[in-house]
Design a protein around this motif. Structure first.
Motif, PDB file in Angstrom:
ATOM      1  N   PRO A 384     -22.719  16.314  19.416  1.00 13.32           N
ATOM      2  CA  PRO A 384     -22.587  16.083  17.969  1.00 13.32           C
ATOM      3  C   PRO A 384     -21.144  15.939  17.502  1.00 13.32           C
ATOM      4  O   PRO A 384     -20.904  15.500  16.371  1.00 13.32           O
ATOM      5  CB  PRO A 384     -23.237  17.345  17.361  1.00 13.32           C
ATOM      6  N   LEU A 385     -20.172  16.301  18.330  1.00 15.22           N
ATOM      7  CA  LEU A 385     -18.768  16.259  17.922  1.00 15.22           C
ATOM      8  C   LEU A 385     -18.097  14.930  18.260  1.00 15.22           C
ATOM      9  O   LEU A 385     -16.916  14.747  17.968  1.00 15.22           O
ATOM     10  CB  LEU A 385     -17.980  17.402  18.587  1.00 15.22           C
ATOM     11  N   ARG A 386     -18.831  14.011  18.867  1.00 21.46           N
ATOM     12  CA  ARG A 386     -18.197  12.783  19.355  1.00 21.46           C
ATOM     13  C   ARG A 386     -17.587  11.931  18.237  1.00 21.46           C
ATOM     14  O   ARG A 386     -16.592  11.259  18.455  1.00 21.46           O
ATOM     15  CB  ARG A 386     -19.216  11.956  20.146  1.00 21.46           C
ATOM     16  N   ASP A 387     -18.178  11.966  17.046  1.00 23.19           N
ATOM     17  CA  ASP A 387     -17.655  11.162  15.937  1.00 23.19           C
ATOM     18  C   ASP A 387     -17.118  12.023  14.796  1.00 23.19           C
ATOM     19  O   ASP A 387     -16.836  11.521  13.712  1.00 23.19           O
ATOM     20  CB  ASP A 387     -18.758  10.236  15.396  1.00 23.19           C
ATOM     21  N   THR A 416     -11.427  11.822  18.052  1.00 20.49           N
ATOM     22  CA  THR A 416     -11.724  11.513  16.652  1.00 20.49           C
ATOM     23  C   THR A 416     -11.380  12.666  15.712  1.00 20.49           C
ATOM     24  O   THR A 416     -11.233  12.464  14.502  1.00 20.49           O
ATOM     25  CB  THR A 416     -13.221  11.182  16.473  1.00 20.49           C
ATOM     26  N   ILE A 417     -11.259  13.889  16.234  1.00 16.79           N
ATOM     27  CA  ILE A 417     -11.051  15.059  15.374  1.00 16.79           C
ATOM     28  C   ILE A 417      -9.603  15.100  14.883  1.00 16.79           C
ATOM     29  O   ILE A 417      -8.666  15.216  15.673  1.00 16.79           O
ATOM     30  CB  ILE A 417     -11.412  16.356  16.114  1.00 16.79           C
ATOM     31  N   ARG A 418      -9.459  15.015  13.565  1.00 16.73           N
ATOM     32  CA  ARG A 418      -8.131  15.009  12.962  1.00 16.73           C
ATOM     33  C   ARG A 418      -7.688  16.395  12.511  1.00 16.73           C
ATOM     34  O   ARG A 418      -6.494  16.660  12.380  1.00 16.73           O
ATOM     35  CB  ARG A 418      -8.113  14.046  11.764  1.00 16.73           C
ATOM     36  N   PRO A 480     -13.306  15.939   3.071  1.00 15.84           N
ATOM     37  CA  PRO A 480     -12.546  14.786   2.559  1.00 15.84           C
ATOM     38  C   PRO A 480     -13.402  13.523   2.516  1.00 15.84           C
ATOM     39  O   PRO A 480     -14.417  13.403   3.214  1.00 15.84           O
ATOM     40  CB  PRO A 480     -11.395  14.646   3.566  1.00 15.84           C
ATOM     41  N   ASP A 481     -12.979  12.571   1.703  1.00 17.12           N
ATOM     42  CA  ASP A 481     -13.677  11.293   1.632  1.00 17.12           C
ATOM     43  C   ASP A 481     -13.684  10.614   2.993  1.00 17.12           C
ATOM     44  O   ASP A 481     -12.707  10.670   3.743  1.00 17.12           O
ATOM     45  CB  ASP A 481     -13.004  10.374   0.603  1.00 17.12           C
ATOM     46  N   GLN A 482     -14.802   9.989   3.326  1.00 21.26           N
ATOM     47  CA  GLN A 482     -14.967   9.234   4.572  1.00 21.26           C
ATOM     48  C   GLN A 482     -14.836  10.118   5.825  1.00 21.26           C
ATOM     49  O   GLN A 482     -14.582   9.614   6.911  1.00 21.26           O
ATOM     50  CB  GLN A 482     -13.933   8.096   4.657  1.00 21.26           C
ATOM     51  N   SER A 483     -15.011  11.408   5.660  1.00 21.16           N
ATOM     52  CA  SER A 483     -14.908  12.312   6.809  1.00 21.16           C
ATOM     53  C   SER A 483     -16.288  12.611   7.380  1.00 21.16           C
ATOM     54  O   SER A 483     -17.315  12.449   6.710  1.00 21.16           O
ATOM     55  CB  SER A 483     -14.229  13.620   6.410  1.00 21.16           C
ATOM     56  N   ARG A 484     -16.305  13.048   8.636  1.00 20.57           N
ATOM     57  CA  ARG A 484     -17.524  13.530   9.286  1.00 20.57           C
ATOM     58  C   ARG A 484     -17.217  14.955   9.763  1.00 20.57           C
ATOM     59  O   ARG A 484     -16.351  15.148  10.622  1.00 20.57           O
ATOM     60  CB  ARG A 484     -17.932  12.621  10.443  1.00 20.57           C
TER      61      ARG A 484
END
Length: 518
Positions: A384-387, A416-418, A480-484
């Motif tokens: 589940p953390l891939r994106d 992908t994790i910021r 945040p906006d557009q975050s996953r």
């Protein structure tokens, strides 16, 4: 087997759930005097008839099991074996209500949600009624056809399975000096943490974890071999190769003799845990009551514990097997990436409870002593953390242990994790585990942030105080906006359940949340 109705376990109103948030781990009901685990062991060994069958073992049908569903006549089934748990009611730390949830039915799923690591076979062996009867026409899901009684021929001479067959298969080949097994999983597999191999006394046991499934090979090898194993993995094509050196050069006429559960694909939860003896090679103090135990695997064992999985430690204490799960940590937070070749060691962070069943025993061990360790277990997956772009971690006390390798994976392996944020709950400042390492990591990597919360701080403490609540998580769980986003929670049972519920109130779905149990 029987179908188990979907229900919460432990029950939402159960005493097993009611303990102040943030308190240390083992949430129990108040047992009557003389009803501890050791009292149960003595009672079970007293020679009394705990089944009501005068020592007979019987085949139990579904209809018969359903009849035994009362407090004084309570049978339940765990992994095909039926137990009369009525005598155990007053000794169960979770209380009578939890046992009655599985009265007269298959309690395997309910048991696995909370107690999978518990050695029920040892604790309830005097309560064994018998085995569940199965219909002769039924086939067991995931079981391969019976293996041939003679030595195994190379599968290269057999017709390959049809393309639609998704079951793994294996082949073998040899040189004068080596014997080699190749497993074709028919799916992509992780870079590490997928394969566990045990070679001892000529017996080879290999288990491959394929998400929720377990594929196993189990053989008595045809000839004598050296004691070590080399494993190579081609992740993209799902291929695993084992190489073992022969003690005497020459050609084998067969690979060996199949043993129990050879060439089977089962749900992981249906595969019994397998233990091997590891050597304690060091014990390093973390704080006043917690140590990191460094365990060396046997020479013939290759075992990678995936991120978020745990192992179980088992010890014989006062004639009873005591089992407890622990999530391995890396040697430090700055340990190398999982893509590197690991050492044959496990690092376990253990908090010693003076009144505990297992930890005082572990604390008394000397360097060179043996500890029985299971293979990896647990439902967590990195899939589940891939994106995911933002990872939030809520930990209380030693619930920090699964977070250590998650933090490292987020910073080193998951591109992908910021942002990774840890909210770490403890009672006092001295209880904070690896604080200097966490602070150093946060100073070096702007993608990582840590904040500490104390429930019983000293006067000089200037950080957050209190227990997990809605307002605290409103400030912490920012989307945040557009975050996953994804949230992981671990700690004592009461903390985990409260925090998990509060996370959902913040609008996070089941698919965006993982709560570590145990």
């Amino acid at each position: 087997m029987l179908n188990v109705p979907t229900q919460s376990f432990p029950a939402l109103g159960s005493q097993q759930r009611v303990a102040p948030a943030g308190q240390s781990g083992r949430n129990k009901v108040a047992l009557k005097p003389g009803h501890s685990l050791m009292d149960w062991v003595r009672f079970a060994k007293s020679g009394r008839d705990l089944t009501g069958l005068r020592g007979r073992l019987i085949q139990v049908t579904e209809d018969e099991l359903k009849k035994h569903n009362t407090r004084d006549d309570c049978w339940t089934c765990i992994r095909g074996m039926v137990y009369n748990v009525s005598p155990y009611m007053d000794y169960h730390p979770g209380g009578e209500e939890e046992l009655m949830k599985a009265a007269g039915m298959d309690g395997t799923d309910l048991f696995d949600k909370v107690h999978r690591w518990v050695n029920y076979e040892s604790m309830l062996k005097e309560c064994l009624v018998g085995r569940m009867a199965t219909k002769t026409s039924a086939t067991i899901k995931g079981m391969a056809p019976p293996p041939p009684p003679t030595g195994l021929a190379s599968l290269s001479s057999a017709a390959p399975p049809p393309d639609k067959d998704s079951r793994p298969r294996y082949d073998w080949f040899q040189t004068d000096g080596t014997v080699n097994l190749v497993i074709y999983t028919k799916r992509k597999i992780p870079n590490s943490g997928c394969t566990t191999v045990d070679l001892e006394g000529g017996i080879l046991r290999l288990e491959v974890l394929l998400w929720k499934m377990s594929y196993m090979l189990h053989l008595r090898l045809a000839e004598e071999v050296e004691g070590s194993v080399a494993v190579q993995t081609a992740c993209a094509v799902g291929k695993i190769q084992l190489s073992i050196r022969k003690q005497v050069q020459g050609k084998w006429t067969s690979l060996g003799q199949p043993l129990e559960f050879h060439n089977t694909l089962l749900r992981k939860r249906d595969r019994a845990l397998y233990y091997r003896d590891c050597v304690l090679v060091s014990k390093t103090e973390v704080n006043h009551n917690t140590h990191v135990f460094r365990l060396q695997l046997p020479r013939g064992t290759v075992m990678h514990v995936p991120v978020g999985k745990h192992v179980c430690l088992k010890a014989r204490i006062q004639d009873s097997d005591v089992v407890k799960p622990y999530t391995p940590v890396d040697q430090t937070l700055a340990a190398a990436s999982q893509h590197s070749t690991p050492e044959p060691h496990l690092f376990l962070m253990v908090k010693v409870y003076p009144d505990g069943l297992l930890t005082p025993h572990l604390n008394s061990l000397h360097i060179g002593d043996l500890i029985s360790v299971s293979g990896p277990d647990g439902p967590f997956s990195l899939r589940p953390l891939r994106d995911v772009t933002h990872l939030y971690l809520l930990a209380a006390g030693t619930g920090f242990t699964p977070m250590t390798r998650l933090i490292r994976s987020a910073l080193q392996d998951l591109d992908t994790i910021r942002k990774t944020k840890l909210l770490f709950f403890n009672r006092q400042e001295e209880d904070i585990l690896w604080r200097s390492q966490l602070d150093e990591l946060a100073a070096k990597d702007e993608r990582f942030q840590v904040e500490y919360v104390l429930s019983d701080p000293c006067e000089r403490w200037s950080g957050r105080t209190g227990r997990v609540d809605q307002s605290m998580l409103e400030d912490f769980l920012i989307r945040p906006d557009q975050s996953r986003c994804y949230v992981c929670v671990c700690g004592p049972t009461a903390f985990t359940e409260l925090a998990g519920g509060l996370v959902k109130q913040q609008g996070f779905s089941e698919e965006e949340l993982h709560t570590f149990q145990g």
